[in-house]
Design an enzyme around this catalytic site. Structure first.
Site, short mmCIF file in Angstrom:
data_model
loop_
_atom_site.label_atom_id
_atom_site.label_comp_id
_atom_site.label_asym_id
_atom_site.label_seq_id
_atom_site.Cartn_x
_atom_site.Cartn_y
_atom_site.Cartn_z
CG ASP A 96 -2.26 0.80 1.03
OD1 ASP A 96 -1.92 1.99 0.44
OD2 ASP A 96 -3.03 0.68 1.59
CB ALA A 97 3.09 2.64 -2.09
CE LYS A 98 -3.71 4.52 -0.21
NZ LYS A 98 -3.13 3.88 1.06
NE ARG A 99 5.66 4.90 -3.23
CZ ARG A 99 5.75 5.35 -1.60
NH1 ARG A 99 4.89 6.53 -2.25
NH2 ARG A 99 7.18 4.96 -1.52
CB THR A 126 -2.50 0.81 -3.75
OG1 THR A 126 -1.19 1.63 -2.93
CG2 THR A 126 -3.08 0.02 -2.98
#
Length: 292
Positions: A96-99, A126
């Site tokens: 879960d890094a939402k890059r 993510t």
């Protein structure tokens, strides 16, 4: 040989272990609740316990990178160990890094999580599509090459997200609907073979009736909000409709609050997975229930 696509591996894991993703979110208050210090030692003890309790029995573990990054290089080292140990025990790891970025920077983010040579190599990551879905092309391409997956933010449960996700484009579609459409196109090949695609959407389980959106993207739907945020497994059919078969409910505090006792963590996770199975089974056809 080509690697087995993430979507196929995810479907097999959910069938075998139950449709559930458990977050690894070592924030300061949870470390304190576990009687752990808010430092690298506490971070390591927390992460090791979660992996020991759950990695051999839940489908997906989702480390939240930010809670490791706040401790600098030593925290990242713990994250590397956590990812490797969880994957070795059989869990799929969703970072879960939402890059989200453009060009060579997005390619570097993709290599960080989706290149088998990276110490942070994960099964999926993510990503944020709000520099334009096309900006994610390096991640889409590398995920396809290495049998990994992506989960793009589409309909998130935070109220602030509405100002972007619900904005209406010149063609009359919302931004969120556009993201879902891009994911459906990316999953088209897998869908034509009757398989679950590898390119998923993040769709909050707390959002209520989403029947105005086409959630049949052919890929998985990561659904945060179960437990502490107020949604329950029984809500899933109402929120996701027929697409509930592809939902991967995500729970963090609802399970992690039972730690550090390993048996209690396992019981909480397996109990939640069973509740999800029951809710999903209610909308399956008799043929589907028989596995035909």
């Amino acid at each position: 040989m080509s690697p087995v696509p993430f979507g196929a591996r995810l479907r097999a894991a959910m069938d075998a272990r139950g449709p559930l993703c458990v977050g690894i979110d070592p924030h300061a208050s949870l470390l304190a609740d576990w009687g752990l210090s808010d430092d690298v030692a506490g971070l390591e003890a927390f992460s090791r316990t979660v992996v020991e309790a759950l990695a051999d029995r839940v489908a997906v573990l989702k480390p939240q990178s930010a809670f490791f990054e706040r401790f600098g290089s030593r925290g990242i080292a713990v994250l590397e160990e956590t990812v490797a140990a969880a994957r070795e025990a059989g869990a799929l790891v969703l970072m879960d890094a939402k890059r989200g970025d453009i060009g060579s920077t997005m390619a570097a983010y993709a290599a960080t999580y989706l290149d088998p040579a990276s110490p942070l190599f994960s099964d999926a990551v993510t990503v944020s599509p709000y520099l334009g879905f096309g900006s994610l092309a390096p991640a889409v391409d590398l995920a396809r090459e290495n049998g990994c997956g992506l989960f793009a933010l589409a309909l998130t449960s935070n109220p602030e997200g509405q100002e972007v996700q619900h904005a209406v484009r010149a063609d009359g579609r919302t931004v969120a609907a556009t993201v879902l459409g891009h994911l459906k196109a990316a999953n088209a090949d897998a869908a034509s073979r009757g398989e679950l695609g590898s390119y998923g959407a993040v769709v909050g389980a707390t959002l209520g009736d989403l029947s105005s959106y086409d959630l049949a993207t052919g890929g998985p739907l990561l659904a945060p909000g179960i437990g502490a945020q107020g949604a329950t497994p029984a809500d899933l059919p109402r929120v996701f409709g027929d697409a509930v078969r592809n939902v991967v409910p995500s729970v963090s505090r609802g399970v992690l609050r039972h730690g550090p006792d390993v048996a209690a963590l396992r019981a909480a996770a397996l109990g939640c997975a069973d509740e999800v199975r029951t809710a999903v089974d209610e909308v399956r056809t008799p043929v589907e229930r028989q596995g035909l």
